[in-house]
Design a protein around this motif. Structure first.
Motif, PDB file in Angstrom:
ATOM      1  N   ASP A  63      76.263  32.197  57.707  1.00 57.04           N
ATOM      2  CA  ASP A  63      75.439  31.567  58.738  1.00 57.04           C
ATOM      3  C   ASP A  63      75.815  31.968  60.161  1.00 57.04           C
ATOM      4  O   ASP A  63      74.938  32.248  60.973  1.00 57.04           O
ATOM      5  N   GLU A  64      77.096  31.986  60.471  1.00 57.93           N
ATOM      6  CA  GLU A  64      77.503  32.286  61.852  1.00 57.93           C
ATOM      7  C   GLU A  64      77.056  33.682  62.311  1.00 57.93           C
ATOM      8  O   GLU A  64      76.443  33.809  63.375  1.00 57.93           O
ATOM      9  N   PRO A  65      77.301  34.737  61.533  1.00 59.38           N
ATOM     10  CA  PRO A  65      76.805  36.049  61.958  1.00 59.38           C
ATOM     11  C   PRO A  65      75.271  36.127  61.985  1.00 59.38           C
ATOM     12  O   PRO A  65      74.703  36.788  62.864  1.00 59.38           O
ATOM     13  N   ARG A  66      74.605  35.450  61.064  1.00 54.45           N
ATOM     14  CA  ARG A  66      73.134  35.450  61.086  1.00 54.45           C
ATOM     15  C   ARG A  66      72.619  34.771  62.354  1.00 54.45           C
ATOM     16  O   ARG A  66      71.673  35.245  62.979  1.00 54.45           O
ATOM     17  N   GLN A  67      73.253  33.680  62.751  1.00 53.45           N
ATOM     18  CA  GLN A  67      72.835  32.985  63.967  1.00 53.45           C
ATOM     19  C   GLN A  67      73.077  33.852  65.203  1.00 53.45           C
ATOM     20  O   GLN A  67      72.243  33.883  66.117  1.00 53.45           O
ATOM     21  N   ALA A  68      74.201  34.554  65.212  1.00 53.88           N
ATOM     22  CA  ALA A  68      74.488  35.448  66.338  1.00 53.88           C
ATOM     23  C   ALA A  68      73.453  36.563  66.418  1.00 53.88           C
ATOM     24  O   ALA A  68      72.973  36.902  67.510  1.00 53.88           O
ATOM     25  N   LEU A  69      73.082  37.139  65.269  1.00 57.45           N
ATOM     26  CA  LEU A  69      72.068  38.186  65.260  1.00 57.45           C
ATOM     27  C   LEU A  69      70.713  37.631  65.693  1.00 57.45           C
ATOM     28  O   LEU A  69      69.984  38.277  66.457  1.00 57.45           O
ATOM     29  N   ALA A  70      70.380  36.439  65.259  1.00 57.58           N
ATOM     30  CA  ALA A  70      69.111  35.818  65.671  1.00 57.58           C
ATOM     31  C   ALA A  70      69.059  35.666  67.185  1.00 57.58           C
ATOM     32  O   ALA A  70      68.038  35.972  67.815  1.00 57.58           O
ATOM     33  N   GLN A  71      70.154  35.217  67.782  1.00 56.37           N
ATOM     34  CA  GLN A  71      70.188  35.057  69.242  1.00 56.37           C
ATOM     35  C   GLN A  71      70.044  36.397  69.956  1.00 56.37           C
ATOM     36  O   GLN A  71      69.360  36.508  70.968  1.00 56.37           O
ATOM     37  N   LYS A  72      70.684  37.428  69.426  1.00 56.53           N
ATOM     38  CA  LYS A  72      70.600  38.756  70.034  1.00 56.53           C
ATOM     39  C   LYS A  72      69.177  39.297  69.939  1.00 56.53           C
ATOM     40  O   LYS A  72      68.667  39.892  70.894  1.00 56.53           O
ATOM     41  N   ILE A  73      68.524  39.087  68.811  1.00 54.68           N
ATOM     42  CA  ILE A  73      67.138  39.534  68.645  1.00 54.68           C
ATOM     43  C   ILE A  73      66.239  38.814  69.652  1.00 54.68           C
ATOM     44  O   ILE A  73      65.403  39.437  70.311  1.00 54.68           O
ATOM     45  N   LYS A  74      66.428  37.506  69.800  1.00 53.51           N
ATOM     46  CA  LYS A  74      65.623  36.739  70.768  1.00 53.51           C
ATOM     47  C   LYS A  74      65.842  37.248  72.181  1.00 53.51           C
ATOM     48  O   LYS A  74      64.879  37.456  72.932  1.00 53.51           O
ATOM     49  N   LYS A  75      67.103  37.459  72.534  1.00 53.67           N
ATOM     50  CA  LYS A  75      67.446  37.869  73.898  1.00 53.67           C
ATOM     51  C   LYS A  75      67.015  39.302  74.195  1.00 53.67           C
ATOM     52  O   LYS A  75      66.361  39.578  75.203  1.00 53.67           O
ATOM     53  N   ASP A  76      67.373  40.231  73.321  1.00 53.97           N
ATOM     54  CA  ASP A  76      67.162  41.654  73.596  1.00 53.97           C
ATOM     55  C   ASP A  76      65.764  42.154  73.246  1.00 53.97           C
ATOM     56  O   ASP A  76      65.264  43.079  73.886  1.00 53.97           O
ATOM     57  N   LEU A  77      65.140  41.573  72.220  1.00 60.27           N
ATOM     58  CA  LEU A  77      63.855  42.091  71.750  1.00 60.27           C
ATOM     59  C   LEU A  77      62.696  41.114  71.985  1.00 60.27           C
ATOM     60  O   LEU A  77      61.555  41.434  71.661  1.00 60.27           O
ATOM     61  N   ALA A  78      63.007  39.943  72.513  1.00 63.17           N
ATOM     62  CA  ALA A  78      62.001  38.926  72.823  1.00 63.17           C
ATOM     63  C   ALA A  78      61.166  38.530  71.606  1.00 63.17           C
ATOM     64  O   ALA A  78      60.001  38.192  71.729  1.00 63.17           O
ATOM     65  N   ILE A  79      61.764  38.581  70.439  1.00 66.29           N
ATOM     66  CA  ILE A  79      61.111  38.082  69.220  1.00 66.29           C
ATOM     67  C   ILE A  79      61.605  36.650  69.041  1.00 66.29           C
ATOM     68  O   ILE A  79      62.800  36.417  68.877  1.00 66.29           O
ATOM     69  N   ARG A  80      60.692  35.694  69.090  1.00 64.76           N
ATOM     70  CA  ARG A  80      61.079  34.283  69.088  1.00 64.76           C
ATOM     71  C   ARG A  80      61.045  33.630  67.713  1.00 64.76           C
ATOM     72  O   ARG A  80      61.735  32.659  67.473  1.00 64.76           O
ATOM     73  N   ASP A  81      60.229  34.157  66.814  1.00 69.98           N
ATOM     74  CA  ASP A  81      60.066  33.528  65.500  1.00 69.98           C
ATOM     75  C   ASP A  81      61.026  34.165  64.500  1.00 69.98           C
ATOM     76  O   ASP A  81      60.717  35.172  63.862  1.00 69.98           O
ATOM     77  N   ILE A  82      62.210  33.576  64.396  1.00 72.03           N
ATOM     78  CA  ILE A  82      63.256  34.095  63.512  1.00 72.03           C
ATOM     79  C   ILE A  82      63.655  32.971  62.566  1.00 72.03           C
ATOM     80  O   ILE A  82      63.944  31.850  62.995  1.00 72.03           O
ATOM     81  N   HIS A  83      63.659  33.269  61.280  1.00 69.66           N
ATOM     82  CA  HIS A  83      63.968  32.260  60.272  1.00 69.66           C
ATOM     83  C   HIS A  83      65.209  32.671  59.488  1.00 69.66           C
ATOM     84  O   HIS A  83      65.315  33.815  59.061  1.00 69.66           O
ATOM     85  N   LEU A  84      66.126  31.737  59.310  1.00 71.73           N
ATOM     86  CA  LEU A  84      67.345  31.953  58.533  1.00 71.73           C
ATOM     87  C   LEU A  84      67.257  31.074  57.283  1.00 71.73           C
ATOM     88  O   LEU A  84      67.680  29.922  57.300  1.00 71.73           O
ATOM     89  N   PRO A  85      66.670  31.594  56.207  1.00 65.48           N
ATOM     90  CA  PRO A  85      66.493  30.777  55.002  1.00 65.48           C
ATOM     91  C   PRO A  85      67.831  30.319  54.408  1.00 65.48           C
ATOM     92  O   PRO A  85      68.840  31.008  54.518  1.00 65.48           O
TER      93      PRO A  85
END
Length: 93
Positions: A63-85
C-alpha cells in the motif's frame, strides 16, 4: 501484505489454497537488491506517453509504495482518477 507469497516468505510451511491444504517444501530466500519489476521512474515514463488516460488502477505492490506512486501520478501527470484496489475487490467498468 496479505498474499500467499508473503506468507511463504514469512516462513509458513502450510497454506490453504482453494480450500486445500498445501505443504511448502521449497527453500525460500529473499533478495532485496534486485527486482524484475519496473521502478517508479520507468512506470512514469511509460504512463506519460499514453494519450487520454482517464483512470489508473495500481494493482501491484504494498500500500505505501502504491500510494506514493498515485501521488506522483497526480502531481506530475495531472491524472486525478487513480484507484488502488484491495485484495479480492471487484471493480465494474
Amino acid at each position: 501484505e496479505e498474499t500467499l507469497g508473503r506468507e511463504i516468505l514469512s516462513g509458513s510451511r502450510t497454506l490453504t489454497i482453494d480450500k486445500q491444504t498445501v505443504h511448502v517444501k521449497a527453500t525460500v530466500t529473499d533478495t532485496q537488491s534486485m527486482s524484475a519489476h519496473a521502478d517508479q521512474g520507468q512506470l512514469m515514463d511509460w504512463l506519460k506517453v499514453i494519450k487520454g488516460v482517464g483512470k489508473v488502477f495500481l494493482t501491484h505492490g504494498d500500500d505505501e509504495p502504491r500510494q506514493a506512486l498515485a501521488q506522483k501520478i497526480k502531481k506530475d501527470l495531472a491524472i486525478r482518477d487513480i484507484h488502488l484496489p484491495r485484495m479480492r475487490e471487484e471493480v465494474i467498468l
